[in-house]
Design a protein around this motif. Structure first.
Motif, short mmCIF file in Angstrom:
data_model
loop_
_atom_site.label_atom_id
_atom_site.label_comp_id
_atom_site.label_asym_id
_atom_site.label_seq_id
_atom_site.Cartn_x
_atom_site.Cartn_y
_atom_site.Cartn_z
N PHE A 7 -95.38 -49.96 -18.64
CA PHE A 7 -95.99 -51.27 -18.76
C PHE A 7 -95.79 -51.84 -20.16
O PHE A 7 -95.83 -51.13 -21.15
CB PHE A 7 -97.48 -51.18 -18.43
N GLY A 8 -95.57 -53.16 -20.21
CA GLY A 8 -95.40 -53.84 -21.48
C GLY A 8 -94.00 -53.75 -22.04
O GLY A 8 -93.74 -54.23 -23.13
N ILE A 9 -93.09 -53.15 -21.32
CA ILE A 9 -91.71 -53.02 -21.78
C ILE A 9 -90.83 -53.89 -20.88
O ILE A 9 -90.87 -53.76 -19.66
CB ILE A 9 -91.23 -51.56 -21.71
N ASN A 10 -90.06 -54.76 -21.50
CA ASN A 10 -89.17 -55.62 -20.74
C ASN A 10 -87.72 -55.30 -21.08
O ASN A 10 -87.38 -55.13 -22.24
CB ASN A 10 -89.44 -57.10 -21.07
N PHE A 11 -86.93 -55.22 -20.06
CA PHE A 11 -85.51 -55.00 -20.23
C PHE A 11 -84.85 -56.38 -20.16
O PHE A 11 -84.81 -56.99 -19.09
CB PHE A 11 -84.98 -54.05 -19.15
N PRO A 12 -84.34 -56.89 -21.30
CA PRO A 12 -83.88 -58.28 -21.37
C PRO A 12 -82.86 -58.68 -20.31
O PRO A 12 -82.98 -59.75 -19.72
CB PRO A 12 -83.28 -58.39 -22.77
N ILE A 13 -81.88 -57.85 -20.05
CA ILE A 13 -80.85 -58.23 -19.08
C ILE A 13 -81.46 -58.36 -17.70
O ILE A 13 -81.19 -59.31 -16.96
CB ILE A 13 -79.69 -57.20 -19.09
N ARG A 14 -82.34 -57.43 -17.33
CA ARG A 14 -82.98 -57.49 -16.01
C ARG A 14 -83.91 -58.71 -15.92
O ARG A 14 -83.96 -59.37 -14.87
CB ARG A 14 -83.76 -56.21 -15.75
N CYS A 15 -84.61 -59.04 -16.99
CA CYS A 15 -85.48 -60.23 -16.99
C CYS A 15 -84.65 -61.49 -16.78
O CYS A 15 -85.02 -62.34 -15.97
CB CYS A 15 -86.26 -60.33 -18.30
N ILE A 16 -83.56 -61.61 -17.49
CA ILE A 16 -82.71 -62.80 -17.38
C ILE A 16 -82.13 -62.90 -15.96
O ILE A 16 -82.11 -63.97 -15.36
CB ILE A 16 -81.60 -62.80 -18.45
N GLU A 17 -81.70 -61.76 -15.41
CA GLU A 17 -81.18 -61.76 -14.04
C GLU A 17 -82.26 -62.22 -13.06
O GLU A 17 -82.00 -63.03 -12.17
CB GLU A 17 -80.71 -60.36 -13.64
N ALA A 18 -83.47 -61.70 -13.22
CA ALA A 18 -84.56 -62.08 -12.31
C ALA A 18 -84.87 -63.56 -12.42
O ALA A 18 -85.08 -64.24 -11.41
CB ALA A 18 -85.81 -61.25 -12.61
N ILE A 19 -84.90 -64.08 -13.64
CA ILE A 19 -85.19 -65.50 -13.85
C ILE A 19 -84.10 -66.36 -13.22
O ILE A 19 -84.38 -67.28 -12.45
CB ILE A 19 -85.37 -65.81 -15.35
#
Length: 165
Positions: A7-19
């Motif tokens: 929790f509280g950790i974001n993986f930038p590439i996965r976040c951008i893909e999801a967005i």
């Protein structure tokens, strides 16, 4: 991480893909008619939220199990887990600070706009002029904890003596 939630950790590439792909950050399925966003006051000021949206059910589950969202964690981590240091998005300016207030905003797909930075980098989901179906408080901001030194200074100023002295 290693098959366990961090929790509280974001993986930038996965976040951008999801967005970009309009996928739920929790279950990775396409978002539906209602999209839940976890929003802090700082996100409103910035004009965007940097985490992908979620299905309302996934947001409810996240609130139930995430220690920051459910209020059992009163301050941000001081550093990321060692195994995650090189692959995560980390916000050192939040490290060790008291938890902020969090709200759930529910929007429709028509209000889902990607926020871009000046270089074209995806920042998150825009909050500017987004029609919100409903806002629901998730947790109140944690009260900042006084350090022992600050508490001693406050006692001295208020002339409060420890009865054991």
């Amino acid at each position: 991480m290693n098959g366990h939630p961090t929790f509280g950790i974001n993986f930038p590439i996965r976040c951008i893909e999801a967005i970009k792909q309009r996928r739920c950050q929790f279950c990775w399925q396409p978002l539906g008619r209602r999209i839940g966003l976890v929003v802090r006051p700082a996100d409103v000021t910035a004009g965007y939220v940097d985490e992908p949206g979620m299905h309302p059910e996934c947001l409810d589950y996240s609130v139930a199990v995430c220690p920051m969202l459910n209020g059992s964690m009163q301050q941000y981590r001081t550093r990321p887990p060692a195994a995650a240091e090189r692959v995560v998005s980390w916000t050192p300016e939040r490290a060790g600070h008291a938890a902020e207030a969090f709200d759930a905003w529910y929007i429709t797909p028509s209000g889902y706009e990607i926020a871009y930075g000046p270089t074209g980098r995806v920042l998150g989901i825009s909050l500017a002029d987004v029609p919100v179906l409903m806002k629901k408080p998730i947790r109140a901001a944690a009260k900042p904890r006084l350090s022992d030194e600050d508490a001693d200074q406050l006692r001295a100023v208020l002339d409060l003596l420890d009865p054991t002295d």
